[in-house]
Design a protein around this motif. Structure first.
Motif, PDB file in Angstrom:
ATOM      1  N   ALA A  34       0.823  -1.206   0.000  1.00 10.54           N
ATOM      2  CA  ALA A  34       0.000   0.000   0.000  1.00 10.54           C
ATOM      3  C   ALA A  34       0.863   1.264   0.000  1.00 10.54           C
ATOM      4  O   ALA A  34       0.500   2.274  -0.620  1.00 10.54           O
ATOM      5  N   LYS A  35       2.004   1.197   0.676  1.00  9.33           N
ATOM      6  CA  LYS A  35       2.886   2.368   0.751  1.00  9.33           C
ATOM      7  C   LYS A  35       4.010   2.290  -0.280  1.00  9.33           C
ATOM      8  O   LYS A  35       4.806   3.222  -0.382  1.00  9.33           O
ATOM      9  N   ASN A  36       4.075   1.169  -1.000  1.00  9.75           N
ATOM     10  CA  ASN A  36       5.148   0.955  -1.982  1.00  9.75           C
ATOM     11  C   ASN A  36       6.524   1.047  -1.316  1.00  9.75           C
ATOM     12  O   ASN A  36       7.443   1.721  -1.819  1.00  9.75           O
ATOM     13  N   THR A  37       6.630   0.395  -0.173  1.00 13.06           N
ATOM     14  CA  THR A  37       7.892   0.404   0.563  1.00 13.06           C
ATOM     15  C   THR A  37       8.275  -1.017   0.961  1.00 13.06           C
ATOM     16  O   THR A  37       7.460  -1.940   0.936  1.00 13.06           O
ATOM     17  N   VAL A  38       9.523  -1.175   1.316  1.00 13.68           N
ATOM     18  CA  VAL A  38      10.009  -2.430   1.869  1.00 13.68           C
ATOM     19  C   VAL A  38      10.810  -2.105   3.120  1.00 13.68           C
ATOM     20  O   VAL A  38      11.529  -1.105   3.150  1.00 13.68           O
ATOM     21  N   ALA A  39      10.647  -2.900   4.129  1.00 13.05           N
ATOM     22  CA  ALA A  39      11.306  -2.640   5.407  1.00 13.05           C
ATOM     23  C   ALA A  39      12.290  -3.751   5.734  1.00 13.05           C
ATOM     24  O   ALA A  39      12.176  -4.883   5.249  1.00 13.05           O
ATOM     25  N   LEU A  40      13.259  -3.409   6.562  1.00 13.24           N
ATOM     26  CA  LEU A  40      14.188  -4.395   7.120  1.00 13.24           C
ATOM     27  C   LEU A  40      14.220  -4.162   8.620  1.00 13.24           C
ATOM     28  O   LEU A  40      14.759  -3.150   9.083  1.00 13.24           O
ATOM     29  N   GLN A  41      13.621  -5.067   9.361  1.00  7.38           N
ATOM     30  CA  GLN A  41      13.662  -5.009  10.816  1.00  7.38           C
ATOM     31  C   GLN A  41      14.912  -5.729  11.284  1.00  7.38           C
ATOM     32  O   GLN A  41      15.110  -6.905  10.956  1.00  7.38           O
ATOM     33  N   MET A  42      15.741  -5.024  12.036  1.00  9.86           N
ATOM     34  CA  MET A  42      17.009  -5.580  12.498  1.00  9.86           C
ATOM     35  C   MET A  42      16.999  -5.602  14.023  1.00  9.86           C
ATOM     36  O   MET A  42      16.905  -4.536  14.652  1.00  9.86           O
ATOM     37  N   ASN A  43      17.092  -6.782  14.585  1.00 10.93           N
ATOM     38  CA  ASN A  43      17.084  -6.956  16.036  1.00 10.93           C
ATOM     39  C   ASN A  43      18.412  -7.534  16.509  1.00 10.93           C
ATOM     40  O   ASN A  43      19.173  -8.110  15.725  1.00 10.93           O
ATOM     41  N   ASN A  44      18.662  -7.370  17.792  1.00 11.04           N
ATOM     42  CA  ASN A  44      19.882  -7.910  18.405  1.00 11.04           C
ATOM     43  C   ASN A  44      21.116  -7.537  17.577  1.00 11.04           C
ATOM     44  O   ASN A  44      21.930  -8.388  17.214  1.00 11.04           O
ATOM     45  N   LEU A  45      21.231  -6.269  17.291  1.00 12.50           N
ATOM     46  CA  LEU A  45      22.315  -5.800  16.434  1.00 12.50           C
ATOM     47  C   LEU A  45      23.672  -5.997  17.096  1.00 12.50           C
ATOM     48  O   LEU A  45      23.810  -5.904  18.322  1.00 12.50           O
ATOM     49  N   LYS A  46      24.658  -6.254  16.251  1.00 17.95           N
ATOM     50  CA  LYS A  46      26.024  -6.496  16.693  1.00 17.95           C
ATOM     51  C   LYS A  46      26.949  -5.469  16.048  1.00 17.95           C
ATOM     52  O   LYS A  46      26.634  -4.951  14.970  1.00 17.95           O
ATOM     53  N   PRO A  47      28.094  -5.202  16.660  1.00 14.82           N
ATOM     54  CA  PRO A  47      29.029  -4.248  16.046  1.00 14.82           C
ATOM     55  C   PRO A  47      29.400  -4.630  14.606  1.00 14.82           C
ATOM     56  O   PRO A  47      29.602  -3.747  13.765  1.00 14.82           O
ATOM     57  N   GLU A  48      29.442  -5.912  14.303  1.00 13.22           N
ATOM     58  CA  GLU A  48      29.788  -6.337  12.942  1.00 13.22           C
ATOM     59  C   GLU A  48      28.676  -6.070  11.938  1.00 13.22           C
ATOM     60  O   GLU A  48      28.855  -6.280  10.736  1.00 13.22           O
ATOM     61  N   ASP A  49      27.517  -5.606  12.393  1.00 15.40           N
ATOM     62  CA  ASP A  49      26.451  -5.195  11.488  1.00 15.40           C
ATOM     63  C   ASP A  49      26.652  -3.765  10.987  1.00 15.40           C
ATOM     64  O   ASP A  49      25.902  -3.302  10.122  1.00 15.40           O
ATOM     65  N   THR A  50      27.649  -3.081  11.517  1.00 16.18           N
ATOM     66  CA  THR A  50      27.922  -1.716  11.091  1.00 16.18           C
ATOM     67  C   THR A  50      28.285  -1.687   9.609  1.00 16.18           C
ATOM     68  O   THR A  50      29.191  -2.389   9.162  1.00 16.18           O
ATOM     69  N   ALA A  51      27.554  -0.884   8.845  1.00 14.65           N
ATOM     70  CA  ALA A  51      27.757  -0.817   7.398  1.00 14.65           C
ATOM     71  C   ALA A  51      26.804   0.216   6.815  1.00 14.65           C
ATOM     72  O   ALA A  51      25.902   0.710   7.508  1.00 14.65           O
TER      73      ALA A  51
END
Length: 125
Positions: free
Chosen positions: A73-90
């Protein structure tokens, strides 16, 4: 065709972020979509890709922590990111591809055709 990612920021390890990608000029519902990231000095990595005939693909590095979803409906896509780690930095990028009969695995490991500008995610320890 334009894609614009947003929602990045600074978060502590263990925290969560929700990235959003807005599309203009085309209907995301007819495309395979994906999220990719690139950290300094590292190769681009597909972290979540979804097409119409297959289940979403996640590499082991994010499986169980990241979830991709569409909002047609909004023409969007989401990415829910949980329990983030320092190696997810990007820098995180959203992408789309009209070859929607291919699998998410194919796209996350091979790339997609349309790319948006990225959004920076920084995870502090």
């Amino acid at each position: 065709v334009q894609l614009q990612a947003s929602g990045g920021g600074l978060v502590q390890a263990g925290g969560s972020l929700n990235l959003s990608c807005a599309a203009s000029g085309f209907n995301l519902d007819y495309y395979a979509i994906g999220w990719f990231r690139q950290a300094p000095g590292k190769e681009r990595e597909g972290v979540s890709c979804i097409s119409h005939r297959y289940k979403p693909y996640y590499p082991d590095s994010v499986k169980g922590r990241f979830t991709i979803s569409r909002d047609n409906a909004k023409n969007t896509v989401a990415l829910q990111m949980n329990n983030l780690k320092p190696e997810d930095t990007a820098v995180y990028y959203c992408a789309a591809d009209a070859r929607r009969h291919y699998s998410g695995n194919y796209f996350c490991n091979g790339g997609m055709y349309y790319w948006g500008k990225g959004t920076l995610v920084t995870v502090s320890s």
